[in-house]
Scaffold this active site. Structure first.
Site, PDB file in Angstrom:
ATOM      1  N   SER A  19       6.937  30.575  49.161  1.00  0.00           N
ATOM      2  CA  SER A  19       6.916  30.362  50.616  1.00  0.00           C
ATOM      3  C   SER A  19       8.028  31.173  51.270  1.00  0.00           C
ATOM      4  CB  SER A  19       7.099  28.886  50.948  1.00  0.00           C
ATOM      5  OG  SER A  19       5.981  28.159  50.537  1.00  0.00           O
TER       6      SER A  19
ATOM      7  N   ASN B 148      12.107  19.404  41.162  1.00  0.00           N
ATOM      8  CA  ASN B 148      12.812  20.553  41.719  1.00  0.00           C
ATOM      9  C   ASN B 148      13.190  20.314  43.174  1.00  0.00           C
ATOM     10  OD1 ASN B 148      11.621  22.682  43.788  1.00  0.00           O
ATOM     11  ND2 ASN B 148       9.871  21.736  42.753  1.00  0.00           N
TER      12      ASN B 148
ATOM     13  N   VAL C 251      14.637  23.260  45.108  1.00  0.00           N
ATOM     14  CA  VAL C 251      15.152  24.627  45.169  1.00  0.00           C
ATOM     15  C   VAL C 251      15.692  24.922  46.572  1.00  0.00           C
ATOM     16  CG1 VAL C 251      14.458  27.051  44.937  1.00  0.00           C
ATOM     17  CG2 VAL C 251      13.553  25.360  43.356  1.00  0.00           C
TER      18      VAL C 251
ATOM     19  N   CYS D 144       6.619  21.070  51.820  1.00  0.00           N
ATOM     20  CA  CYS D 144       7.787  21.052  50.938  1.00  0.00           C
ATOM     21  C   CYS D 144       8.537  19.733  51.169  1.00  0.00           C
ATOM     22  CB  CYS D 144       8.694  22.236  51.244  1.00  0.00           C
ATOM     23  SG  CYS D 144      10.226  22.144  50.310  1.00  0.00           S
TER      24      CYS D 144
ATOM     25  N   GLY E 201      -1.880  20.640  40.932  1.00  0.00           N
ATOM     26  CA  GLY E 201      -1.043  19.525  40.493  1.00  0.00           C
ATOM     27  C   GLY E 201      -1.347  19.143  39.059  1.00  0.00           C
TER      28      GLY E 201
HETATM   29  C1  LIG Z   1      10.150  25.395  41.052  1.00  0.00           C
HETATM   30  C2  LIG Z   1       9.038  25.132  42.045  1.00  0.00           C
HETATM   31  C3  LIG Z   1       9.069  25.778  43.284  1.00  0.00           C
HETATM   32  C4  LIG Z   1       8.051  25.544  44.223  1.00  0.00           C
HETATM   33  N1  LIG Z   1       8.080  26.200  45.412  1.00  0.00           N
HETATM   34  C5  LIG Z   1       7.057  26.042  46.303  1.00  0.00           C
HETATM   35  C6  LIG Z   1       7.015  26.790  47.510  1.00  0.00           C
HETATM   36  O1  LIG Z   1       7.881  27.621  47.811  1.00  0.00           O
HETATM   37  N2  LIG Z   1       5.984  26.565  48.352  1.00  0.00           N
HETATM   38  C7  LIG Z   1       4.967  25.671  48.089  1.00  0.00           C
HETATM   39  O2  LIG Z   1       4.040  25.514  48.902  1.00  0.00           O
HETATM   40  N3  LIG Z   1       4.972  24.970  46.923  1.00  0.00           N
HETATM   41  C8  LIG Z   1       5.984  25.141  46.035  1.00  0.00           C
HETATM   42  N4  LIG Z   1       5.975  24.448  44.851  1.00  0.00           N
HETATM   43  C9  LIG Z   1       4.862  23.502  44.574  1.00  0.00           C
HETATM   44  C10 LIG Z   1       3.747  24.134  43.737  1.00  0.00           C
HETATM   45  O3  LIG Z   1       3.150  25.231  44.389  1.00  0.00           O
HETATM   46  C11 LIG Z   1       2.660  23.102  43.385  1.00  0.00           C
HETATM   47  O4  LIG Z   1       2.074  22.584  44.569  1.00  0.00           O
HETATM   48  C12 LIG Z   1       3.204  21.915  42.593  1.00  0.00           C
HETATM   49  O5  LIG Z   1       4.204  22.349  41.683  1.00  0.00           O
HETATM   50  C13 LIG Z   1       2.120  21.191  41.807  1.00  0.00           C
HETATM   51  O6  LIG Z   1       1.454  22.045  40.900  1.00  0.00           O
HETATM   52  P1  LIG Z   1       1.856  22.148  39.321  1.00  0.00           P
HETATM   53  O7  LIG Z   1       1.879  20.743  38.790  1.00  0.00           O
HETATM   54  O8  LIG Z   1       0.803  23.020  38.714  1.00  0.00           O
HETATM   55  O9  LIG Z   1       3.209  22.769  39.282  1.00  0.00           O
HETATM   56  C14 LIG Z   1       6.985  24.657  43.898  1.00  0.00           C
HETATM   57  C15 LIG Z   1       6.968  24.027  42.650  1.00  0.00           C
HETATM   58  C16 LIG Z   1       7.960  24.254  41.717  1.00  0.00           C
HETATM   59  C17 LIG Z   1       7.887  23.567  40.382  1.00  0.00           C
END
Ligand SMILES: Cc1cc2nc3c(=O)[nH]c(=O)nc-3n(C[C@H](O)[C@H](O)[C@H](O)COP(=O)(O)O)c2cc1C
Length: 298
Positions: free
Chosen positions: A44, A67, A69, A126, A237
């Site tokens: 993002s 996280n 961040v 977020c 997710g």
């Molecule tokens: C380290 C990290 C950074 C993330 N940064 C963003 C981001 O900048 N923008 C966003 O929309 N989602 C962000 N997410 C969320 C992911 O895009 C996703 O929606 C979420 O992790 C669930 O999917 P997953 O279980 O496959 O990781 C982040 C997730 C993680 C783990």
């Protein structure tokens, strides 16, 4: 057989890289596309560069990652070159943006369109940055205005990424219904405690939980929104294997995003899941993965 069309966008398979994982650098995004992802979503991006929070910002727990961040990113003026490199893989790049007003989202989206992205994804979700993300994405009037403002001004599709950390996901989904697709879900707000230090582990105290621990939460929202609304959904997710992918598709997702599982399995996860999905379709005489979208809806 694996080809899908979501929000008018043709993808060679349903799998994309989720925002925030290995996606601020053009060469890493290109490598992920070359490893079998049909598209990547950038980190993002906001109006200005941001450093994010002090460490620790990531903490692994059983079944996933916490996280906070803090939306660290290079800023909109510094991402165009990276997107150009990623685009040289010949596949769609989706630009994720965050802002706090309809005008800020519009300016960011116009820059992304100029950089050549195939769609913009609005981070309305977020869970850990004041003034952005869920704080914007939990106000239905603001969400409606942000999306409306963009839809009148862009040629590319608009995805709205929603948060599970709001009173009613359905209310926000309806507010975002002018979007070309909804992305469900961002991380689930959580925390961890260091029992030796007797304090929260993350510098920001609260963070977002991702990974297999949130799969059933994501599935529930995909299923619920699909049941109530006629709109394309991108499920995200906790997806780690083809069975998880099928669950999200049968709940109602036309496409999928994968984030945390890359840390566990590496970028080969895209090739593995798409190969296994194709095998599943052949074995069961299913012509197209699109035939399974929403198949579990009762
Ligand atoms: C380290 C990290 C950074 C993330 N940064 C963003 C981001 O900048 N923008 C966003 O929309 N989602 C962000 N997410 C969320 C992911 O895009 C996703 O929606 C979420 O992790 C669930 O999917 P997953 O279980 O496959 O990781 C982040 C997730 C993680 C783990």
């Amino acid at each position: 057989m694996l080809q899908v069309t979501v929000a008018g966008l043709k993808l060679e398979n349903p799998l994309m890289l989720a925002s925030g994982i290995l996606d601020q650098n053009g060469y890493t995004m290109k490598r992920i596309l070359e490893s079998g992802a049909a598209a990547v979503v950038t980190k993002s991006i906001g109006s200005e560069p941001r450093d994010g929070y002090l460490p620790p910002v990531i903490y692994p727990i059983e079944g996933g990652l916490l996280n906070a961040v803090g939306l660290s990113n290079p800023g909109i003026d510094n991402i165009g070159g990276e997107i150009k490199i990623a685009l040289s893989a010949g596949k769609p790049v989706i630009g994720s943006i965050f802002g706090s007003t309809p005008d800020e989202f519009l300016k960011l989206a116009i820059s992304m369109e100029e950089y050549g992205v195939s769609a913009v994804e609005l981070n309305l979700s977020c869970p850990h940055v004041q003034g952005y993300g869920t704080e914007v994405g939990s106000d239905p009037v603001l969400v409606r205005n942000i999306v409306k403002n963009l839809k009148g001004s862009l040629r590319i599709p608009v995805f709205s990424k929603l948060s599970p950390n709001v009173n009613s996901v359905l209310e926000i989904a309806r507010a975002a219904s002018d979007s070309d697709a909804l992305v469900l879900i961002n991380t689930v707000k959580g925390m961890a405690i260091d029992i030796v230090a007797k304090r929260p582990v993350l510098s920001n105290i609260y963070g977002g939980l991702s990974g297999s621990a949130i799969k059933s939460v994501g599935l529930r929202y995909v299923y619920e929104v699909k049941r109530e609304m006629d709109i394309d959904i991108i499920g995200v997710g906790g997806i780690e294997n083809y069975q998880d992918a099928l669950e999200y598709i049968m709940a109602g997702s036309k496409a999928l995003q994968i984030g945390t599982a890359l840390g566990k399995f590496g970028k080969s996860i895209f090739y593995r899941i798409s190969t296994e999905l194709a095998e599943y379709l052949s074995k069961n005489n299913i012509r197209s993965v699109m035939d399974l979208v929403g198949a579990a809806q009762i």
